[in-house]
Design an enzyme around this catalytic site. Structure first.
Site, PDB file in Angstrom:
ATOM      1  N   HIS A 125       2.855  -0.712  -1.502  1.00 55.61           N
ATOM      2  CA  HIS A 125       3.984  -1.253  -0.750  1.00 55.61           C
ATOM      3  C   HIS A 125       3.981  -0.713   0.681  1.00 55.61           C
ATOM      4  O   HIS A 125       4.170  -1.467   1.643  1.00 55.61           O
ATOM      5  CB  HIS A 125       5.294  -0.882  -1.465  1.00 55.61           C
ATOM      6  N   GLU A 126       3.743   0.587   0.820  1.00 51.99           N
ATOM      7  CA  GLU A 126       3.717   1.197   2.155  1.00 51.99           C
ATOM      8  C   GLU A 126       2.507   0.714   2.957  1.00 51.99           C
ATOM      9  O   GLU A 126       2.606   0.437   4.156  1.00 51.99           O
ATOM     10  CB  GLU A 126       3.708   2.723   2.037  1.00 51.99           C
ATOM     11  N   HIS A 129       3.183  -2.580   4.536  1.00 52.77           N
ATOM     12  CA  HIS A 129       3.945  -2.541   5.786  1.00 52.77           C
ATOM     13  C   HIS A 129       3.001  -2.389   6.985  1.00 52.77           C
ATOM     14  O   HIS A 129       3.221  -2.982   8.043  1.00 52.77           O
ATOM     15  CB  HIS A 129       4.942  -1.380   5.770  1.00 52.77           C
ATOM     16  N   GLU A 186      10.655  -6.341   3.455  1.00 49.73           N
ATOM     17  CA  GLU A 186      10.467  -5.614   2.200  1.00 49.73           C
ATOM     18  C   GLU A 186       9.898  -6.534   1.117  1.00 49.73           C
ATOM     19  O   GLU A 186       9.025  -6.139   0.347  1.00 49.73           O
ATOM     20  CB  GLU A 186      11.803  -5.012   1.735  1.00 49.73           C
TER      21      GLU A 186
END
Length: 222
Positions: A125-126, A129, A186
């Protein structure tokens, strides 16, 4: 060509040039920050954060974070970034990633991760980004809102801009606080991250279980 028309054409061309397509999600984004500058800011911010945080001396767990990170980065859309993965010794249930591939996971998050696939959920997930350049997107938004502030003038050395830049990159000045991106960002990071998890051989279904555990650990807190 009339000067006014010429100016309008130049502005339109600049806008078109600043529009990028995000891998996996195929969403279009408006980014005025050059990749080189974005990467430099990310590295600078990362070093400043690590100077204030305590990097874990747990070699075995740090190696696990490194291994999972490398495995995910290798199947990402930017495998050749100068990726770094650090384990921060803190009870904060936190993780963040900065432009250029600078990722940190806090030890407080590990009990919630439970297993390697849970850790991969957070890290993918990071990483997503970074790939989607969400930090640069938010900096662009700040530039548009701050009329007169030029791209070339953005610097972490300027105390008046430091809060703006760190906030755009997703971290607060009191490091240990991760500032949320928009719901759209997100959701996009979830989509991209799940794809990378699957590519790296992790079960994407573990992401559902991780976020359920994370929500329960937060006990309704933001």
């Amino acid at each position: 060509m009339h000067p006014t028309k010429k100016f309008i054409v130049c502005v339109c061309l600049a806008v078109v040039a600043a529009c990028v397509t995000t891998p996996i999600s195929n969403k279009r984004a408006f980014i005025m920050i050059p990749v080189k500058q974005e990467t430099a800011l990310g590295k600078q911010a990362y070093n400043q954060i690590l100077e204030k945080e305590k990097v874990s001396t747990d070699r075995e767990t740090a190696a696990l974070v490194e291994r999972v990170g490398r495995r995910l980065a290798a199947v990402s859309s930017m495998p050749n970034l100068d990726w770094e993965f650090r384990l921060v010794d803190s009870e904060e249930q936190n993780a963040f990633a900065l432009p250029g591939g600078k990722v940190a996971v806090y030890t407080g998050l590990l009990p919630v991760a439970v297993n390697e696939a849970g850790l991969a959920t957070v890290m993918s997930h990071e990483i997503a980004h970074v790939i989607a350049r969400h930090g640069a997107q938010r900096m662009t938004q700040q530039l548009v809102l701050s009329a007169g502030l030029m791209v070339a003038s953005i610097s972490l050395e300027d105390d008046s801009q430091k809060g703006l830049i760190m906030g755009a990159l997703g971290v607060g000045l009191t490091y240990g606080l991760t500032l949320p991106f928009s719901r759209s960002n997100e959701a996009e990071a979830d989509q991209i991250g799940l794809t990378y998890m699957a590519r790296a051989g992790y079960d994407p279904n573990e992401a559902v279980r991780f976020w359920e555990r994370f929500a329960n650990a937060k006990d309704g807190q933001e």
